[in-house]
Structures are given as C-alpha cells and as structure tokens.
Scaffold this active site. Structure first.
Site, PDB file in Angstrom:
ATOM      1  N   ASN A  11     -40.703  -9.681  39.585  1.00 54.91           N
ATOM      2  CA  ASN A  11     -40.726  -8.613  40.596  1.00 54.91           C
ATOM      3  C   ASN A  11     -42.128  -7.846  40.578  1.00 54.91           C
ATOM      4  O   ASN A  11     -42.508  -7.523  40.002  1.00 54.91           O
ATOM      5  CB  ASN A  11     -39.679  -7.398  39.812  1.00 54.91           C
ATOM      6  CG  ASN A  11     -39.844  -6.053  40.825  1.00 54.91           C
ATOM      7  OD1 ASN A  11     -40.220  -6.227  41.990  1.00 54.91           O
ATOM      8  ND2 ASN A  11     -39.426  -5.175  40.199  1.00 54.91           N
ATOM      9  N   TRP A  12     -42.559  -8.317  41.884  1.00 56.75           N
ATOM     10  CA  TRP A  12     -43.945  -7.934  41.977  1.00 56.75           C
ATOM     11  C   TRP A  12     -44.140  -6.316  42.435  1.00 56.75           C
ATOM     12  O   TRP A  12     -45.402  -6.003  42.524  1.00 56.75           O
ATOM     13  CB  TRP A  12     -44.666  -8.746  43.165  1.00 56.75           C
ATOM     14  CG  TRP A  12     -44.819 -10.088  43.033  1.00 56.75           C
ATOM     15  CD1 TRP A  12     -44.569 -10.981  41.806  1.00 56.75           C
ATOM     16  CD2 TRP A  12     -45.589 -11.199  43.942  1.00 56.75           C
ATOM     17  NE1 TRP A  12     -44.808 -12.282  41.970  1.00 56.75           N
ATOM     18  CE2 TRP A  12     -45.398 -12.546  43.110  1.00 56.75           C
ATOM     19  CE3 TRP A  12     -46.048 -11.000  44.991  1.00 56.75           C
ATOM     20  CZ2 TRP A  12     -45.854 -13.495  43.633  1.00 56.75           C
ATOM     21  CZ3 TRP A  12     -46.577 -12.390  45.698  1.00 56.75           C
ATOM     22  CH2 TRP A  12     -46.524 -13.512  44.887  1.00 56.75           C
ATOM     23  N   LYS A  13     -43.090  -5.809  42.424  1.00 56.74           N
ATOM     24  CA  LYS A  13     -43.047  -4.398  43.133  1.00 56.74           C
ATOM     25  C   LYS A  13     -43.991  -4.234  44.385  1.00 56.74           C
ATOM     26  O   LYS A  13     -43.958  -5.185  45.016  1.00 56.74           O
ATOM     27  CB  LYS A  13     -43.420  -3.511  42.016  1.00 56.74           C
ATOM     28  CG  LYS A  13     -42.896  -3.675  40.561  1.00 56.74           C
ATOM     29  CD  LYS A  13     -42.762  -2.527  39.558  1.00 56.74           C
ATOM     30  CE  LYS A  13     -42.374  -3.189  38.371  1.00 56.74           C
ATOM     31  NZ  LYS A  13     -41.833  -1.966  37.499  1.00 56.74           N
ATOM     32  N   HIS A  97     -32.523  -1.396  41.230  1.00 55.61           N
ATOM     33  CA  HIS A  97     -33.704  -1.375  40.442  1.00 55.61           C
ATOM     34  C   HIS A  97     -33.910   0.117  40.094  1.00 55.61           C
ATOM     35  O   HIS A  97     -33.445   0.861  40.966  1.00 55.61           O
ATOM     36  CB  HIS A  97     -34.937  -2.013  40.862  1.00 55.61           C
ATOM     37  CG  HIS A  97     -35.855  -2.214  39.875  1.00 55.61           C
ATOM     38  ND1 HIS A  97     -36.937  -1.102  39.534  1.00 55.61           N
ATOM     39  CD2 HIS A  97     -36.486  -3.216  39.356  1.00 55.61           C
ATOM     40  CE1 HIS A  97     -37.584  -1.372  38.709  1.00 55.61           C
ATOM     41  NE2 HIS A  97     -37.300  -2.781  38.499  1.00 55.61           N
ATOM     42  N   GLU A  99     -36.030   2.013  39.491  1.00 55.89           N
ATOM     43  CA  GLU A  99     -37.134   2.503  40.365  1.00 55.89           C
ATOM     44  C   GLU A  99     -36.509   2.993  41.794  1.00 55.89           C
ATOM     45  O   GLU A  99     -36.663   4.047  42.279  1.00 55.89           O
ATOM     46  CB  GLU A  99     -38.462   1.816  40.681  1.00 55.89           C
ATOM     47  CG  GLU A  99     -39.013   1.699  39.429  1.00 55.89           C
ATOM     48  CD  GLU A  99     -40.237   0.464  39.398  1.00 55.89           C
ATOM     49  OE1 GLU A  99     -40.310  -0.199  40.324  1.00 55.89           O
ATOM     50  OE2 GLU A  99     -40.800   0.359  38.257  1.00 55.89           O
ATOM     51  N   GLU A 169     -32.082  -3.887  32.295  1.00 56.43           N
ATOM     52  CA  GLU A 169     -33.395  -3.311  32.380  1.00 56.43           C
ATOM     53  C   GLU A 169     -33.479  -1.593  32.076  1.00 56.43           C
ATOM     54  O   GLU A 169     -33.258  -0.773  32.657  1.00 56.43           O
ATOM     55  CB  GLU A 169     -33.911  -3.088  33.666  1.00 56.43           C
ATOM     56  CG  GLU A 169     -34.279  -4.609  34.209  1.00 56.43           C
ATOM     57  CD  GLU A 169     -35.320  -4.672  35.381  1.00 56.43           C
ATOM     58  OE1 GLU A 169     -36.301  -5.438  34.930  1.00 56.43           O
ATOM     59  OE2 GLU A 169     -35.467  -4.027  35.974  1.00 56.43           O
ATOM     60  N   GLY A 175     -42.442  -0.980  32.476  1.00 52.49           N
ATOM     61  CA  GLY A 175     -43.722  -0.677  32.663  1.00 52.49           C
ATOM     62  C   GLY A 175     -44.290   0.010  31.474  1.00 52.49           C
ATOM     63  O   GLY A 175     -45.318   0.670  31.779  1.00 52.49           O
ATOM     64  N   SER A 214     -40.862  -4.638  29.813  1.00 48.70           N
ATOM     65  CA  SER A 214     -42.160  -4.990  29.221  1.00 48.70           C
ATOM     66  C   SER A 214     -42.081  -6.284  28.485  1.00 48.70           C
ATOM     67  O   SER A 214     -42.606  -6.563  27.441  1.00 48.70           O
ATOM     68  CB  SER A 214     -42.715  -4.181  28.315  1.00 48.70           C
ATOM     69  OG  SER A 214     -43.062  -2.694  28.998  1.00 48.70           O
ATOM     70  N   GLY A 235     -41.833  -7.589  35.660  1.00 43.20           N
ATOM     71  CA  GLY A 235     -42.565  -6.888  36.361  1.00 43.20           C
ATOM     72  C   GLY A 235     -44.230  -7.163  36.354  1.00 43.20           C
ATOM     73  O   GLY A 235     -44.587  -8.336  36.732  1.00 43.20           O
ATOM     74  N   GLY A 236     -44.772  -6.454  35.488  1.00 38.99           N
ATOM     75  CA  GLY A 236     -46.297  -6.472  35.388  1.00 38.99           C
ATOM     76  C   GLY A 236     -46.818  -8.199  35.273  1.00 38.99           C
ATOM     77  O   GLY A 236     -47.697  -8.304  35.721  1.00 38.99           O
TER      78      GLY A 236
END
Ligand code: PEP
Length: 255
Positions: A11-13, A97, A99, A169, A175, A214, A235-236
């Site tokens: 997930n590149w956000k 998600h 977010e 998640e 994150g 993470s 993610g990151g």
C-alpha cells in the site's frame, strides 16, 4: 488444512511520482520474478494506476487500488467506481483501511457497501479490520474486529469472502514501527478465521488473511510463519524495493 496461496500487497498510500514509480516497479518486477508461489501486488495512488498497469504488463506483479466507491456511477465528485478500475486491468481494491475509517469517516456500513461494489464488479477486495490501542488495552479487540467483519458478512454473505482477502491491521501498529508479535497476529487471525467458519467453514479454510502493521524485512518471516498468517499488507516498506522484495520472499511457502 486447505493450502492457501501466499499474497503480499504494498500500500503506497499517498506517495510516488512518475520517476520514482518507474524505478520502484522495475526493481520489484526483477526482484520477485522467481517467487512463483507468492502473489505480489502493488497499490499506488489513483493517478499512477495507468502508468503502473503499463509498467507491470507481462510481469507477475498485479496491481490494485487503495479505495473504491460504493456507487456504480453518478454525481459523486472525486470518486472512482469499481467498473472504472476493472476497465484498466485492476485486480484488487483495498477497502476499509483504518486511515479511511479514521480520517475520512468511513463507517462499517460504508465499508461493507464498498466491499459489495468491488465484488459485484469482479475485483478482489482486500478488507482491512483492526483495533486501536485504546480498544486493545480495554480488551475489546475481538469485539471491534468482529463487528467490522460482521458488517461485511451480513451485507454480502459468507460466500463473498471466497473472492476476497482479509487483512488484520492493528491501528497501533500501522506506521509506528511497533508490529504485532507473531503470536498476537496468530491469535487474531485464528479468531477471524473461526468467525467466518461460524458462517461457512469451507470459505474460512480457504480465506487468505494478511497481517499489516510495521511489517519490515527483518520481522516478515516470523509473522508469515504463523499458521493463519497468509501474507502481508505492507505500507512504508513497500516503497523500498529491496525491502518489499525481501518481504515477498519471506512469504514463500517453503523459503
Ligand atoms: C498500511 O498502510 O496498511 C500499513 C500496514 O503501513 P505500515 O506497513 O507502514 O505500518
């Protein structure tokens, strides 16, 4: 136990640029070429989906969207429908998600409607569920994720999960650099699978449940070694080609 194909989705956000995507995708395509038993997926922001589709053509990396509208078409400024995504070769869509739930006010009912829209169009929804730190510390993890899952099961029925992927998640792990331990992840994944099994055992046995929060190159193998962890939503670390490729490698059934 049913054998479930491993899946790792990035997930590149809201990150990326044409140049950065080109370099990242070239490295990912080359890095996962030999990982025949792991499905690898990237989910860039909407404007880059067409570029991504072009660059991934002929590779073994699939792509997905980070969100999808619950509506088919109409006066919904700023929204993108499942059918539009499908027309460009999209296969997956992240729905629910944390977010989107927290920052954009998506309710369980809206997430369930997005899930249903994705299924109707033939996309594979990646349904995210997860509890906040306060909820975990209050011992409410199962209440919260059970409620989030039931909203979808009630709206679309258990058979709909046969064409979907579930992602656990925990919000406190996203994150933050603080991942759930493999044992914590396993406990929740087993709970989710059992919850689906209450409705439809065969769907539950085949359901892929990803862990997200993470996941890094250093902790992926331990998480993916858990019996009910079928891969990851990243993610990151999905923005760093070497890390993402290492994480995909850690998802191999027989590393
Ligand atoms: C995510 O955005 O879904 C996620 C899991 O992020 P991270 O891996 O950075 O915690």
């Amino acid at each position: 136990m049913a054998k479930r194909a491993r899946l790792v989705a990035g997930n590149w956000k809201m990150h990326g640029s044409r140049a950065a995507n080109e370099a990242l995708l070239a490295a990912v395509i080359a890095g996962v070429r030999e990982l025949a038993d792991v499905e690898c997926v990237v989910c860039p922001p909407f404007p880059y989906l067409s570029q991504t589709a072009g660059l991934l053509a002929g590779s073994r990396v699939a792509w997905g969207a980070q969100n999808v509208s619950e509506y088919a078409s109409g006066a919904y400024t700023g929204e993108v429908s499942a059918a539009m995504l499908l027309e460009f070769g999209c296969r997956y869509a992240i729905v629910g998600h944390s977010e989107r739930r927290a920052s954009f006010g998506e309710t369980d009912a809206q997430v369930a409607a997005k899930f249903a829209a994705a299924c109707r169009a033939g996309l594979v929804p990646i349904l995210c569920v997860g509890e906040s730190l306060t909820e975990r510390e209050a011992g409410r993890t199962e209440d919260v994720i059970g409620r989030q899952l039931d909203a979808v099961l009630d709206a679309s029925g258990p058979a709909s999960l046969a064409q979907a992927v579930l992602a656990y998640e925990p919000v406190w792990a996203i994150g933050t650099g603080r991942n759930a331990s493999p044992e914590q992840a396993q406990q929740v994944h087993a709970f989710l699978r059992a919850r689906v099994a209450l409705r439809e055992g065969s769907v539950a046995a085949r359901l892929r449940i990803l862990y997200g929060g993470s996941v890094k190159a250093a902790n992926a193998a331990a998480l993916f070694a858990m019996p009910d962890v079928d891969g990851g939503l990243i993610g990151g670390a999905s923005l760093v080609a070497d890390d993402f490729v290492t994480i995909c490698g850690a998802a191999r059934s027989n590393p």
